[in-house]
Enzyme design. Structure first.
Site, PDB file in Angstrom:
ATOM      1  N   TRP A   7      74.296  61.053  20.554  1.00  0.00           N
ATOM      2  CA  TRP A   7      73.153  61.457  19.729  1.00  0.00           C
ATOM      3  C   TRP A   7      72.633  62.851  20.089  1.00  0.00           C
ATOM      4  O   TRP A   7      71.717  63.345  19.471  1.00  0.00           O
ATOM      5  CB  TRP A   7      72.028  60.433  19.826  1.00  0.00           C
ATOM      6  CG  TRP A   7      71.689  59.987  21.207  1.00  0.00           C
ATOM      7  CD1 TRP A   7      70.811  60.569  22.069  1.00  0.00           C
ATOM      8  CD2 TRP A   7      72.232  58.862  21.888  1.00  0.00           C
ATOM      9  NE1 TRP A   7      70.769  59.877  23.244  1.00  0.00           N
ATOM     10  CE2 TRP A   7      71.625  58.810  23.174  1.00  0.00           C
ATOM     11  CE3 TRP A   7      73.168  57.872  21.548  1.00  0.00           C
ATOM     12  CZ2 TRP A   7      71.930  57.826  24.100  1.00  0.00           C
ATOM     13  CZ3 TRP A   7      73.469  56.902  22.487  1.00  0.00           C
ATOM     14  CH2 TRP A   7      72.855  56.874  23.742  1.00  0.00           C
TER      15      TRP A   7
ATOM     16  N   GLU B 193      66.841  56.396  19.340  1.00  0.00           N
ATOM     17  CA  GLU B 193      65.614  56.042  20.049  1.00  0.00           C
ATOM     18  C   GLU B 193      65.234  54.582  19.829  1.00  0.00           C
ATOM     19  O   GLU B 193      64.729  53.914  20.741  1.00  0.00           O
ATOM     20  CB  GLU B 193      64.468  56.964  19.623  1.00  0.00           C
ATOM     21  CG  GLU B 193      64.617  58.411  20.078  1.00  0.00           C
ATOM     22  CD  GLU B 193      64.662  58.554  21.594  1.00  0.00           C
ATOM     23  OE1 GLU B 193      64.218  57.640  22.302  1.00  0.00           O
ATOM     24  OE2 GLU B 193      65.175  59.586  22.071  1.00  0.00           O
TER      25      GLU B 193
ATOM     26  N   GLN C 182      64.226  49.305  25.428  1.00  0.00           N
ATOM     27  CA  GLN C 182      64.540  48.106  26.214  1.00  0.00           C
ATOM     28  C   GLN C 182      66.044  47.887  26.407  1.00  0.00           C
ATOM     29  O   GLN C 182      66.485  46.777  26.695  1.00  0.00           O
ATOM     30  CB  GLN C 182      63.901  46.863  25.564  1.00  0.00           C
ATOM     31  CG  GLN C 182      62.372  46.968  25.499  1.00  0.00           C
ATOM     32  CD  GLN C 182      61.766  45.904  24.614  1.00  0.00           C
ATOM     33  OE1 GLN C 182      62.017  45.881  23.410  1.00  0.00           O
ATOM     34  NE2 GLN C 182      60.966  45.029  25.178  1.00  0.00           N
ATOM     35  N   THR C 183      66.842  48.955  26.250  1.00  0.00           N
ATOM     36  CA  THR C 183      68.292  48.829  26.387  1.00  0.00           C
ATOM     37  C   THR C 183      68.843  50.042  27.130  1.00  0.00           C
ATOM     38  O   THR C 183      68.440  51.175  26.873  1.00  0.00           O
ATOM     39  CB  THR C 183      68.963  48.733  25.002  1.00  0.00           C
ATOM     40  OG1 THR C 183      68.305  47.733  24.226  1.00  0.00           O
ATOM     41  CG2 THR C 183      70.434  48.372  25.127  1.00  0.00           C
TER      42      THR C 183
ATOM     43  N   GLY D 150      70.276  42.837  20.606  1.00  0.00           N
ATOM     44  CA  GLY D 150      69.046  42.066  20.780  1.00  0.00           C
ATOM     45  C   GLY D 150      67.843  42.726  20.139  1.00  0.00           C
ATOM     46  O   GLY D 150      67.939  43.808  19.552  1.00  0.00           O
ATOM     47  N   TYR D 151      66.679  42.051  20.271  1.00  0.00           N
ATOM     48  CA  TYR D 151      65.432  42.564  19.690  1.00  0.00           C
ATOM     49  C   TYR D 151      65.676  42.984  18.231  1.00  0.00           C
ATOM     50  O   TYR D 151      65.479  44.137  17.841  1.00  0.00           O
ATOM     51  CB  TYR D 151      64.887  43.745  20.499  1.00  0.00           C
ATOM     52  CG  TYR D 151      64.618  43.413  21.954  1.00  0.00           C
ATOM     53  CD1 TYR D 151      63.439  42.784  22.335  1.00  0.00           C
ATOM     54  CD2 TYR D 151      65.553  43.724  22.934  1.00  0.00           C
ATOM     55  CE1 TYR D 151      63.187  42.473  23.672  1.00  0.00           C
ATOM     56  CE2 TYR D 151      65.317  43.420  24.271  1.00  0.00           C
ATOM     57  CZ  TYR D 151      64.129  42.796  24.632  1.00  0.00           C
ATOM     58  OH  TYR D 151      63.893  42.487  25.948  1.00  0.00           O
TER      59      TYR D 151
ATOM     60  N   TYR E 133      55.724  56.607  20.901  1.00  0.00           N
ATOM     61  CA  TYR E 133      56.881  57.149  21.609  1.00  0.00           C
ATOM     62  C   TYR E 133      57.969  57.614  20.642  1.00  0.00           C
ATOM     63  O   TYR E 133      58.473  58.735  20.736  1.00  0.00           O
ATOM     64  CB  TYR E 133      57.478  56.125  22.581  1.00  0.00           C
ATOM     65  CG  TYR E 133      58.845  56.561  23.051  1.00  0.00           C
ATOM     66  CD1 TYR E 133      58.974  57.584  23.988  1.00  0.00           C
ATOM     67  CD2 TYR E 133      60.012  56.020  22.507  1.00  0.00           C
ATOM     68  CE1 TYR E 133      60.211  58.038  24.377  1.00  0.00           C
ATOM     69  CE2 TYR E 133      61.258  56.467  22.894  1.00  0.00           C
ATOM     70  CZ  TYR E 133      61.351  57.473  23.831  1.00  0.00           C
ATOM     71  OH  TYR E 133      62.584  57.944  24.201  1.00  0.00           O
TER      72      TYR E 133
ATOM     73  N   ASP F 253      57.787  57.226  27.496  1.00  0.00           N
ATOM     74  CA  ASP F 253      58.369  55.899  27.725  1.00  0.00           C
ATOM     75  C   ASP F 253      58.241  55.565  29.203  1.00  0.00           C
ATOM     76  O   ASP F 253      57.568  56.274  29.974  1.00  0.00           O
ATOM     77  CB  ASP F 253      59.824  55.861  27.256  1.00  0.00           C
ATOM     78  CG  ASP F 253      60.743  56.765  28.072  1.00  0.00           C
ATOM     79  OD1 ASP F 253      60.246  57.507  28.957  1.00  0.00           O
ATOM     80  OD2 ASP F 253      61.968  56.724  27.843  1.00  0.00           O
TER      81      ASP F 253
ATOM     82  N   CYS G 185      64.809  60.191  39.340  1.00  0.00           N
ATOM     83  CA  CYS G 185      63.494  59.638  39.670  1.00  0.00           C
ATOM     84  C   CYS G 185      63.454  58.169  39.250  1.00  0.00           C
ATOM     85  O   CYS G 185      62.657  57.751  38.409  1.00  0.00           O
ATOM     86  CB  CYS G 185      62.394  60.448  38.987  1.00  0.00           C
ATOM     87  SG  CYS G 185      60.751  60.215  39.690  1.00  0.00           S
TER      88      CYS G 185
ATOM     89  N   CYS H  97      65.111  61.852  45.852  1.00  0.00           N
ATOM     90  CA  CYS H  97      64.280  63.057  45.915  1.00  0.00           C
ATOM     91  C   CYS H  97      65.045  64.298  46.373  1.00  0.00           C
ATOM     92  O   CYS H  97      64.756  65.417  45.934  1.00  0.00           O
ATOM     93  CB  CYS H  97      63.087  62.822  46.840  1.00  0.00           C
ATOM     94  SG  CYS H  97      61.937  61.576  46.206  1.00  0.00           S
TER      95      CYS H  97
END
Length: 364
Positions: free
Chosen positions: A23, A36, A41-42, A80-81, A119, A137, A191, A198
């Site tokens: 993308w 997006e 959640q994936t 899913g979702y 978002y 997010d 992060c 770090c």
């Protein structure tokens, strides 16, 4: 913090180290939008093949708008979702009808589209259109909670405003796409939750949490969602023509409009689940099924509940067409089953059934 230097360090790192993701090939608003929605959640690695397939099936916004929902659900199968893709298609149809197929480029207009929250709106506007909008997010909240030493609980909805204001203060208005994507990428690659890397961080010198040695205890997240167990008895039912019985879930609610194998919520031991399934099947369809061996046990977790499934093999003969229609059930040839969109748990059931048949054939 030296904000101009922070921007420079972050964006320079992103331009050199960013992952090669499909993308990112261009900044087409439709592709950004689809990616997006998929990424909610994936994990990225999971999304890539789904995104590529989805773009093969629906390469333009117009083709998705005109597509049959069954095909769209099949393209999404496994992610899913499913409410995400239903909302996406609904919003895409609105864009096709109201905006001549052009994704809106203002916050007011794009935020009115179904399934487009703050978002997603910020991601599309900043990445595709270069607008200085925050796209906050979980990755971004984690990164900024450490860089700016923000100790507010990120599980509380109101905390998002704190991070959106932080992004507005930090964002590079001439490189909004790279800036927002860099924050997300930093959260995904370096992060990370728990103990961040770090020593590899391009903005370590700007990080207040690192300076204080408290990076591993941020972000603060106290809310714990409770799940409940739902015991289910299911069966792969075949008839004398070797057809398989499937049914369509209701048009609203969990996994709406997906197909599944017959199943019932059963509060009983495994030993009595067969009998309970048999009774409920008979009451519903006016036919007594013959249940055979246990096929598989499956635990499938949703955000708020866990399906604890015991699955059996079964046989049944003809069911009244009126009863079948009233329960949105149908017999389909084994070769046709994979043409229907099933939730992940029922895909596992079908794979277990195919494996058992394959083993039985090899033993002959």
């Amino acid at each position: 913090m030296n904000i101009p230097l922070f921007r420079q360090d972050l964006i320079s790192w992103f331009e050199k180290e960013q992952r090669d993701l499909p993308w990112r090939k261009d900044k087409n608003p439709y592709k950004v939008w689809v990616s997006e929605i998929m990424l909610q959640q994936t994990r990225v690695d999971t999304v890539i093949p789904f995104f590529n397939r989805f773009m093969e099936w629906f390469p333009t916004l117009e083709e998705l708008a005109e597509a049959d929902e069954e095909k769209v659900l099949k393209a999404w199968e496994g992610l899913g979702y499913y409410s995400r893709v239903r909302n996406l298609q609904s919003a895409v149809r609105e864009v096709a009808a109201e905006y001549n197929g052009v994704v809106p480029d203002t916050l007011e207009a794009i935020s009115k589209l179904k399934g487009v929250g703050p978002y997603t709106a910020g991601a599309i506007l900043s990445i595709a259109y270069g607008k200085p909008e925050p796209a906050v997010d979980g990755n971004v909240m984690r990164v900024l909670s450490r860089i700016l030493l923000i100790e507010e609980d990120i599980a509380k909805p109101r905390t998002r405003k704190t991070f959106e204001e932080a992004v507005r203060r930090l964002i590079d208005e001439t490189h909004t796409s790279s800036f927002n994507q860099a924050l997300m990428e930093l959260g995904a690659m370096i992060c990370t939750p728990g103990t961040p890397a770090c020593l590899l961080c391009p903005v370590r010198e700007h990080c207040e949490a690192f300076a204080e040695g408290v990076q591993s205890r941020l972000p603060v997240k106290n809310q714990q969602k409770k799940t409940r167990d739902v015991p289910i008895a299911a069966a792969v039912i075949s008839n004398s023509r070797n057809e398989i019985l499937i049914r369509k879930r209701p048009s609203k609610g969990l996994l709406a409009n997906l197909w599944e194998f017959p199943n019932y919520e059963v509060h009983a031991s495994v030993a009595t689940k067969r009998e309970s399934f048999r009774q409920q099947f008979q009451e519903q369809l006016q036919v007594i099924p013959q249940l055979g061996e246990h096929l598989i046990s499956i635990d499938h977790t949703f955000s708020h509940l866990v399906w604890k499934m015991e699955v059996f093999l079964g046989k049944a003969e003809e069911v009244s067409e009126n009863i079948m229609n009233s329960h949105q059930m149908k017999w389909v040839a084994e070769s046709e089953v994979e043409g229907y969109a099933f939730p992940v748990s029922h895909q596992k059931i079908w794979k277990a059934y195919q494996l058992l048949k394959s083993q039985s054939t090899n033993q002959r």
